[in-house]
Design a protein around this motif. Structure first.
Motif, mmCIF file in Angstrom:
data_model
loop_
_atom_site.group_PDB
_atom_site.id
_atom_site.type_symbol
_atom_site.label_atom_id
_atom_site.label_comp_id
_atom_site.label_asym_id
_atom_site.label_seq_id
_atom_site.Cartn_x
_atom_site.Cartn_y
_atom_site.Cartn_z
ATOM 1 N N HIS A 15 2.738 1.420 -17.137
ATOM 2 C CA HIS A 15 3.053 2.826 -16.854
ATOM 3 C C HIS A 15 2.660 3.758 -18.006
ATOM 4 O O HIS A 15 2.142 4.843 -17.759
ATOM 5 N N ALA A 16 2.948 3.307 -19.231
ATOM 6 C CA ALA A 16 2.643 4.139 -20.390
ATOM 7 C C ALA A 16 2.567 3.258 -21.635
ATOM 8 O O ALA A 16 3.594 2.767 -22.116
ATOM 9 N N GLU A 17 1.364 3.069 -22.145
ATOM 10 C CA GLU A 17 1.167 2.179 -23.284
ATOM 11 C C GLU A 17 1.903 2.662 -24.536
ATOM 12 O O GLU A 17 2.464 1.874 -25.280
ATOM 13 N N GLU A 18 1.923 3.959 -24.747
ATOM 14 C CA GLU A 18 2.614 4.521 -25.908
ATOM 15 C C GLU A 18 4.116 4.211 -25.841
ATOM 16 O O GLU A 18 4.736 3.850 -26.835
ATOM 17 N N SER A 19 4.688 4.343 -24.670
ATOM 18 C CA SER A 19 6.099 4.037 -24.468
ATOM 19 C C SER A 19 6.365 2.547 -24.694
ATOM 20 O O SER A 19 7.371 2.166 -25.297
ATOM 21 N N ALA A 20 5.484 1.699 -24.213
ATOM 22 C CA ALA A 20 5.622 0.251 -24.395
ATOM 23 C C ALA A 20 5.635 -0.100 -25.878
ATOM 24 O O ALA A 20 6.476 -0.883 -26.333
ATOM 25 N N PHE A 21 4.720 0.496 -26.620
ATOM 26 C CA PHE A 21 4.656 0.247 -28.061
ATOM 27 C C PHE A 21 5.937 0.708 -28.743
ATOM 28 O O PHE A 21 6.492 0.001 -29.595
ATOM 29 N N ARG A 22 6.442 1.859 -28.366
ATOM 30 C CA ARG A 22 7.659 2.408 -28.963
ATOM 31 C C ARG A 22 8.865 1.507 -28.693
ATOM 32 O O ARG A 22 9.661 1.228 -29.588
ATOM 33 N N ILE A 23 8.995 1.017 -27.468
ATOM 34 C CA ILE A 23 10.123 0.162 -27.094
ATOM 35 C C ILE A 23 10.102 -1.142 -27.877
ATOM 36 O O ILE A 23 11.116 -1.554 -28.461
ATOM 37 N N VAL A 24 8.952 -1.797 -27.915
ATOM 38 C CA VAL A 24 8.844 -3.070 -28.624
ATOM 39 C C VAL A 24 9.048 -2.868 -30.129
ATOM 40 O O VAL A 24 9.741 -3.657 -30.784
ATOM 41 N N THR A 25 8.501 -1.817 -30.673
ATOM 42 C CA THR A 25 8.682 -1.520 -32.096
ATOM 43 C C THR A 25 10.151 -1.303 -32.426
ATOM 44 O O THR A 25 10.655 -1.815 -33.429
ATOM 45 N N GLU A 26 10.851 -0.577 -31.587
ATOM 46 C CA GLU A 26 12.278 -0.326 -31.810
ATOM 47 C C GLU A 26 13.082 -1.629 -31.788
ATOM 48 O O GLU A 26 13.967 -1.842 -32.623
ATOM 49 N N ILE A 27 12.761 -2.521 -30.865
ATOM 50 C CA ILE A 27 13.453 -3.814 -30.792
ATOM 51 C C ILE A 27 13.207 -4.624 -32.063
ATOM 52 O O ILE A 27 14.145 -5.160 -32.673
ATOM 53 N N VAL A 28 11.951 -4.712 -32.482
ATOM 54 C CA VAL A 28 11.598 -5.489 -33.676
ATOM 55 C C VAL A 28 12.250 -4.889 -34.921
ATOM 56 O O VAL A 28 12.826 -5.618 -35.755
ATOM 57 N N GLU A 29 12.186 -3.579 -35.067
ATOM 58 C CA GLU A 29 12.763 -2.938 -36.248
ATOM 59 C C GLU A 29 14.279 -3.140 -36.318
ATOM 60 O O GLU A 29 14.829 -3.345 -37.400
ATOM 61 N N LYS A 30 14.942 -3.077 -35.179
ATOM 62 C CA LYS A 30 16.399 -3.271 -35.160
ATOM 63 C C LYS A 30 16.742 -4.697 -35.591
ATOM 64 O O LYS A 30 17.644 -4.906 -36.400
ATOM 65 N N ALA A 31 16.032 -5.683 -35.077
ATOM 66 C CA ALA A 31 16.279 -7.077 -35.474
ATOM 67 C C ALA A 31 15.944 -7.287 -36.950
ATOM 68 O O ALA A 31 16.690 -7.961 -37.669
ATOM 69 N N ASP A 32 14.858 -6.705 -37.401
ATOM 70 C CA ASP A 32 14.459 -6.854 -38.799
ATOM 71 C C ASP A 32 15.412 -6.143 -39.761
ATOM 72 O O ASP A 32 15.382 -6.398 -40.963
ATOM 73 N N SER A 33 16.261 -5.277 -39.242
ATOM 74 C CA SER A 33 17.191 -4.534 -40.089
ATOM 75 C C SER A 33 18.474 -5.311 -40.382
ATOM 76 O O SER A 33 19.329 -4.834 -41.128
ATOM 77 N N ILE A 34 18.624 -6.508 -39.817
ATOM 78 C CA ILE A 34 19.825 -7.305 -40.049
ATOM 79 C C ILE A 34 19.843 -7.740 -41.515
ATOM 80 O O ILE A 34 18.912 -8.379 -41.993
ATOM 81 N N ILE A 35 20.906 -7.372 -42.224
ATOM 82 C CA ILE A 35 21.007 -7.764 -43.626
ATOM 83 C C ILE A 35 22.255 -8.605 -43.905
ATOM 84 O O ILE A 35 22.321 -9.284 -44.911
ATOM 85 N N TYR A 36 23.236 -8.554 -43.006
ATOM 86 C CA TYR A 36 24.445 -9.355 -43.161
ATOM 87 C C TYR A 36 24.596 -10.290 -41.975
ATOM 88 O O TYR A 36 24.323 -9.907 -40.838
ATOM 89 N N MET A 37 25.043 -11.488 -42.221
ATOM 90 C CA MET A 37 25.126 -12.504 -41.173
ATOM 91 C C MET A 37 25.983 -12.092 -39.988
ATOM 92 O O MET A 37 25.693 -12.439 -38.863
ATOM 93 N N LYS A 38 27.042 -11.361 -40.230
ATOM 94 C CA LYS A 38 27.956 -10.975 -39.155
ATOM 95 C C LYS A 38 27.854 -9.479 -38.850
ATOM 96 O O LYS A 38 28.830 -8.837 -38.486
ATOM 97 N N GLN A 39 26.668 -8.956 -38.962
ATOM 98 C CA GLN A 39 26.450 -7.522 -38.812
ATOM 99 C C GLN A 39 26.674 -7.029 -37.382
ATOM 100 O O GLN A 39 27.160 -5.943 -37.177
ATOM 101 N N PHE A 40 26.323 -7.835 -36.393
ATOM 102 C CA PHE A 40 26.458 -7.416 -34.999
ATOM 103 C C PHE A 40 27.451 -8.313 -34.267
ATOM 104 O O PHE A 40 27.851 -9.352 -34.772
ATOM 105 N N GLN A 41 27.807 -7.919 -33.052
ATOM 106 C CA GLN A 41 28.846 -8.593 -32.274
ATOM 107 C C GLN A 41 28.441 -9.985 -31.813
ATOM 108 O O GLN A 41 27.274 -10.250 -31.554
#
Length: 98
Positions: A27-53
């Motif tokens: 549907h929109a390549e730019e949107s696809a890139f943004r969604i995947v980038t956001e997912i990767v960046e959020k996972a890569d931002s984990i700095i503490y073992m119990k940071q999320f639920q």
């Protein structure tokens, strides 16, 4: 609080990201890139073992919700292993089979 040394993505999680990208790119390549980038960046931002639920469906994993996607991961020896990425709109029983 123990810190994470690095984040690793399993082949299953990488495959899920490719599928997410391909689905949205139809549907929109730019949107696809943004969604995947956001997912990767959020996972890569984990700095503490119990940071999320702890995941309510599969308590062996922790979860991050990014938009309409759930990122499931576990921590082993200070390494975050991203196990899979699921659309939150999908059948939650699929998550029990991880």
């Amino acid at each position: 609080m123990a810190q994470v040394l690095r984040v690793e993505w399993t082949d299953t999680a990488k495959h899920a990201l490719r599928n997410i990208y391909e689905f949205h790119a139809e549907h929109a390549e730019e949107s696809a890139f943004r969604i995947v980038t956001e997912i990767v960046e959020k996972a890569d931002s984990i700095i503490y073992m119990k940071q999320f639920q702890v995941d309510d469906i599969n308590p062996d994993y922790r979860r991050i919700v990014v938009g309409y996607y759930k990122v499931l991961y576990r921590v082993q020896d200070s390494v975050v292993k991203v196990m899979n990425v699921f659309p939150t709109r999908s059948d939650s029983r699929k998550l029990e089979r991880l």
